[in-house]
Design a protein around this motif. Sequence first.
Motif, PDB file in Angstrom:
ATOM      1  N   TYR A  47      18.934 -42.433 -11.617  1.00 53.93           N
ATOM      2  CA  TYR A  47      18.261 -41.582 -12.489  1.00 53.93           C
ATOM      3  C   TYR A  47      19.084 -41.753 -13.830  1.00 53.93           C
ATOM      4  CZ  TYR A  47      20.731 -37.721 -10.579  1.00 53.93           C
ATOM      5  OH  TYR A  47      21.796 -37.086 -10.082  1.00 53.93           O
ATOM      6  N   ALA A  48      20.472 -41.687 -13.735  1.00 53.37           N
ATOM      7  CA  ALA A  48      21.317 -41.270 -14.975  1.00 53.37           C
ATOM      8  C   ALA A  48      21.352 -42.706 -15.586  1.00 53.37           C
ATOM      9  CB  ALA A  48      22.692 -41.112 -14.620  1.00 53.37           C
ATOM     10  N   GLN A  49      21.445 -43.916 -14.766  1.00 56.11           N
ATOM     11  CA  GLN A  49      21.396 -45.329 -15.325  1.00 56.11           C
ATOM     12  C   GLN A  49      20.086 -45.520 -16.094  1.00 56.11           C
ATOM     13  OE1 GLN A  49      22.075 -47.979 -12.226  1.00 56.11           O
ATOM     14  NE2 GLN A  49      24.138 -47.190 -11.642  1.00 56.11           N
ATOM     15  N   ALA A  50      18.878 -45.102 -15.625  1.00 58.10           N
ATOM     16  CA  ALA A  50      17.557 -45.372 -16.276  1.00 58.10           C
ATOM     17  C   ALA A  50      17.483 -44.644 -17.370  1.00 58.10           C
ATOM     18  CB  ALA A  50      16.540 -44.905 -15.212  1.00 58.10           C
ATOM     19  N   TRP A  51      18.033 -43.375 -17.505  1.00 60.44           N
ATOM     20  CA  TRP A  51      18.038 -42.573 -18.603  1.00 60.44           C
ATOM     21  C   TRP A  51      18.798 -43.232 -19.836  1.00 60.44           C
ATOM     22  CZ3 TRP A  51      14.900 -39.133 -20.911  1.00 60.44           C
ATOM     23  CH2 TRP A  51      15.119 -38.607 -21.871  1.00 60.44           C
TER      24      TRP A  51
END
Length: 174
Positions: A102-106
């Motif tokens: 989720y941090a990568q996607a954000w």
Amino acid sequence: MLRSYLRLLLFGLGLLVGVQVPGFIDDYAKRVEAHRLEAQQGLSGFEETARRFFNGDLNALVAHYRASDDPVFRNDAQSIGRLVERVRLLDRESQAMQGPWYAQAWHVLVDADRALLDETYRAYRYQVLLAPQAIAWGLGCALLLAWLVESLVLLLAMPFSMGRSKQVQQRHWR
């Protein structure tokens, strides 16, 4: 009946778009890492010089080059300075891509390096991954897209259905 097919079509579109997300994020992370390694390799000789003469401080090496009377050294100071900044940028990008999904996607959505993102997009080839993460993204995007469009259509249709009888409304809500 047509409405049901349109829902299925919308769901399928959302599914296909959603399964692209993990592949694109992975391609971006690989591109960042490749650029980082290349820039690091280009800087390695200067790092050795900085270790030998400036206790490893690349900024001191750049400052020494800038202060030189030799115009070639002054010109090279700009090139080395840009290379040092490039390595720092790519290190930050690489660190951001080491986090959870989720941090990568954000990061890719809001804070990615624009040039690397554009390069990744131009080189990206659509793929259907059957990894659990891709399936989850696909189903999530499909449900979200279907729900948003259906809600929008119902909201737009609501003023026109105020005078309908309860029986007609119940028949259409099934």
